[in-house]
Design a protein around this motif. Sequence first.
Motif, PDB file in Angstrom:
ATOM      1  N   ASP A 170       0.818  -1.216   0.000  1.00 16.80           N
ATOM      2  CA  ASP A 170       0.000   0.000   0.000  1.00 16.80           C
ATOM      3  C   ASP A 170       0.848   1.261   0.000  1.00 16.80           C
ATOM      4  N   CYS A 171       2.147   1.115  -0.306  1.00 18.96           N
ATOM      5  CA  CYS A 171       3.074   2.246  -0.205  1.00 18.96           C
ATOM      6  C   CYS A 171       2.663   3.427  -1.078  1.00 18.96           C
ATOM      7  N   TRP A 172       2.060   3.134  -2.222  1.00 17.54           N
ATOM      8  CA  TRP A 172       1.701   4.219  -3.140  1.00 17.54           C
ATOM      9  C   TRP A 172       0.595   5.108  -2.601  1.00 17.54           C
ATOM     10  N   LYS A 173      -0.066   4.665  -1.528  1.00 13.78           N
ATOM     11  CA  LYS A 173      -1.133   5.454  -0.907  1.00 13.78           C
ATOM     12  C   LYS A 173      -0.625   6.291   0.270  1.00 13.78           C
ATOM     13  N   ARG A 174       0.624   6.108   0.672  1.00 12.74           N
ATOM     14  CA  ARG A 174       1.142   6.768   1.872  1.00 12.74           C
ATOM     15  C   ARG A 174       1.116   8.292   1.771  1.00 12.74           C
ATOM     16  N   ASP A 175       0.785   8.947   2.880  1.00 10.51           N
ATOM     17  CA  ASP A 175       0.823  10.409   2.925  1.00 10.51           C
ATOM     18  C   ASP A 175       2.251  10.931   3.041  1.00 10.51           C
ATOM     19  N   ASP A 176       3.120  10.111   3.623  1.00  5.22           N
ATOM     20  CA  ASP A 176       4.491  10.563   3.889  1.00  5.22           C
ATOM     21  C   ASP A 176       5.498   9.985   2.895  1.00  5.22           C
ATOM     22  N   LEU A 177       5.071   9.735   1.667  1.00  6.02           N
ATOM     23  CA  LEU A 177       5.953   9.162   0.660  1.00  6.02           C
ATOM     24  C   LEU A 177       7.068  10.161   0.338  1.00  6.02           C
ATOM     25  N   PRO A 178       8.343   9.750   0.427  1.00  8.02           N
ATOM     26  CA  PRO A 178       9.435  10.678   0.154  1.00  8.02           C
ATOM     27  C   PRO A 178       9.592  10.928  -1.345  1.00  8.02           C
ATOM     28  N   PRO A 179      10.382  11.937  -1.735  1.00  7.56           N
ATOM     29  CA  PRO A 179      10.652  12.151  -3.162  1.00  7.56           C
ATOM     30  C   PRO A 179      11.625  11.086  -3.678  1.00  7.56           C
ATOM     31  N   PHE A 180      11.511  10.727  -4.949  1.00  9.96           N
ATOM     32  CA  PHE A 180      12.394   9.731  -5.553  1.00  9.96           C
ATOM     33  C   PHE A 180      12.949  10.271  -6.870  1.00  9.96           C
ATOM     34  N   ASN A 181      14.194   9.857  -7.194  1.00 15.90           N
ATOM     35  CA  ASN A 181      14.784  10.298  -8.456  1.00 15.90           C
ATOM     36  C   ASN A 181      15.083   9.147  -9.415  1.00 15.90           C
ATOM     37  N   LYS A 182      14.889   7.890  -8.966  1.00 17.81           N
ATOM     38  CA  LYS A 182      15.121   6.762  -9.870  1.00 17.81           C
ATOM     39  C   LYS A 182      14.411   5.509  -9.384  1.00 17.81           C
ATOM     40  N   PHE A 183      13.892   4.742 -10.338  1.00 14.02           N
ATOM     41  CA  PHE A 183      13.416   3.381 -10.114  1.00 14.02           C
ATOM     42  C   PHE A 183      14.408   2.449 -10.806  1.00 14.02           C
ATOM     43  N   LEU A 184      14.841   1.413 -10.125  1.00 11.98           N
ATOM     44  CA  LEU A 184      15.639   0.358 -10.741  1.00 11.98           C
ATOM     45  C   LEU A 184      14.768  -0.889 -10.842  1.00 11.98           C
ATOM     46  N   LEU A 185      14.546  -1.356 -12.070  1.00 11.33           N
ATOM     47  CA  LEU A 185      13.778  -2.570 -12.298  1.00 11.33           C
ATOM     48  C   LEU A 185      14.732  -3.658 -12.765  1.00 11.33           C
ATOM     49  N   ILE A 186      14.605  -4.840 -12.176  1.00  8.57           N
ATOM     50  CA  ILE A 186      15.439  -5.964 -12.572  1.00  8.57           C
ATOM     51  C   ILE A 186      14.549  -7.053 -13.167  1.00  8.57           C
ATOM     52  N   ASP A 187      14.866  -7.423 -14.396  1.00  7.14           N
ATOM     53  CA  ASP A 187      14.129  -8.453 -15.129  1.00  7.14           C
ATOM     54  C   ASP A 187      12.620  -8.204 -15.096  1.00  7.14           C
ATOM     55  N   PRO A 188      12.188  -7.004 -15.466  1.00  6.70           N
ATOM     56  CA  PRO A 188      10.747  -6.722 -15.437  1.00  6.70           C
ATOM     57  C   PRO A 188      10.033  -7.377 -16.613  1.00  6.70           C
ATOM     58  N   PRO A 189       8.739  -7.626 -16.492  1.00  6.24           N
ATOM     59  CA  PRO A 189       7.972  -8.152 -17.634  1.00  6.24           C
ATOM     60  C   PRO A 189       8.052  -7.176 -18.806  1.00  6.24           C
ATOM     61  N   GLU A 190       8.127  -7.700 -20.014  1.00  7.52           N
ATOM     62  CA  GLU A 190       8.251  -6.850 -21.202  1.00  7.52           C
ATOM     63  C   GLU A 190       7.097  -5.868 -21.323  1.00  7.52           C
ATOM     64  N   GLU A 191       5.913  -6.289 -20.916  1.00  3.71           N
ATOM     65  CA  GLU A 191       4.763  -5.402 -21.054  1.00  3.71           C
ATOM     66  C   GLU A 191       4.870  -4.183 -20.132  1.00  3.71           C
ATOM     67  N   ILE A 192       5.579  -4.332 -19.020  1.00  5.81           N
ATOM     68  CA  ILE A 192       5.780  -3.191 -18.123  1.00  5.81           C
ATOM     69  C   ILE A 192       6.678  -2.154 -18.789  1.00  5.81           C
ATOM     70  N   ILE A 193       7.773  -2.607 -19.383  1.00  9.13           N
ATOM     71  CA  ILE A 193       8.671  -1.685 -20.075  1.00  9.13           C
ATOM     72  C   ILE A 193       7.944  -1.016 -21.240  1.00  9.13           C
ATOM     73  N   ARG A 194       7.181  -1.791 -21.997  1.00  9.32           N
ATOM     74  CA  ARG A 194       6.447  -1.214 -23.124  1.00  9.32           C
ATOM     75  C   ARG A 194       5.445  -0.167 -22.662  1.00  9.32           C
ATOM     76  N   SER A 195       4.891  -0.357 -21.477  1.00 13.65           N
ATOM     77  CA  SER A 195       3.863   0.563 -20.988  1.00 13.65           C
ATOM     78  C   SER A 195       4.430   1.900 -20.533  1.00 13.65           C
ATOM     79  N   ILE A 196       5.731   1.949 -20.253  1.00 13.68           N
ATOM     80  CA  ILE A 196       6.306   3.200 -19.739  1.00 13.68           C
ATOM     81  C   ILE A 196       7.363   3.824 -20.650  1.00 13.68           C
TER      82      ILE A 196
END
Length: 278
Positions: A148-174
């Motif tokens: 449920d992290c994406w719903k948090r009120d206190d979510l900090p700022p982020f400058n990078k996501f690291l994805l390892i071996d993600p599904p191809e459809e995820i990469i295509r979607s972004i």
Amino acid sequence: MTTRYKAVLAADMDYTLLLPGQDVPPENERAVKRLQDNGIAFTIATGRSSFLVGKFAERLGIDIPIITGNGGALFDPVNRKDIVSSDFSDSKVRNLLKLMVENKVNATLYSVTGIYFTKYSKRKFFCEDYNKDVEPAKQAPLFDLDDDCWKRDDLPPFNKFLLIDPPEEIIRSIENDPDLTVISSGPTFYDIMTANVTKGQALLGLADYLNIPRGCTFAIGDSDNDISMIADAKYGIAMGNACDGAKKAAAYITAAVSEMGFAKAVDEFVIPTASRFT
């Protein structure tokens, strides 16, 4: 910022300056010292978090900002703080987090507050290994995120996501999202930053920050995420083990990482070329 250096060399870490999980070889450490003795600033340009470079900066005597998060941040290793961080908007972070959680993606997030792991991340061991020989005050802060992290009120700022071996459809979607930069940093690694964030742009910004002419910039690397800085630097260098794109963008190709290609490039290309600078 004024500097005593006449040129700057930015080097990728993994498969360029060192092998993943290992220390910088003594030959490369000595090469860095030769650079500095010849008036050439040295820095690291890495996909790693700012919290995973400090011990290397200390060993190499780096006294200028380090490019981290694939250009997502400039980190001051002397004062141990980020000078610049190109953070995602709050809504973009929440949407990306929701996507990663719902699809159980192996995702790790970088922030100026620490390194964050979704429940499906398998990267925590790498960060824990880094912390093993670092004094507590300088260890990377590590945090777990729940579903449920994406719903948090206190979510900090982020400058990078690291994805390892993600599904191809995820990469295509972004990958066609105009608000994002999506780049491969290894065979199964994908780095996601805000739009127009690259190592190349960060290197040029660093040169301006140091008052070093852009015509006196060098960069060395091996992977897709290094192509931008190899191309944007006045003098780009590709490792012998580099991908084809990096080699095509380079003015000089050195030996492989296993053959101390970094040190070879320093002695045979960087120092001789910079000796002509005033």
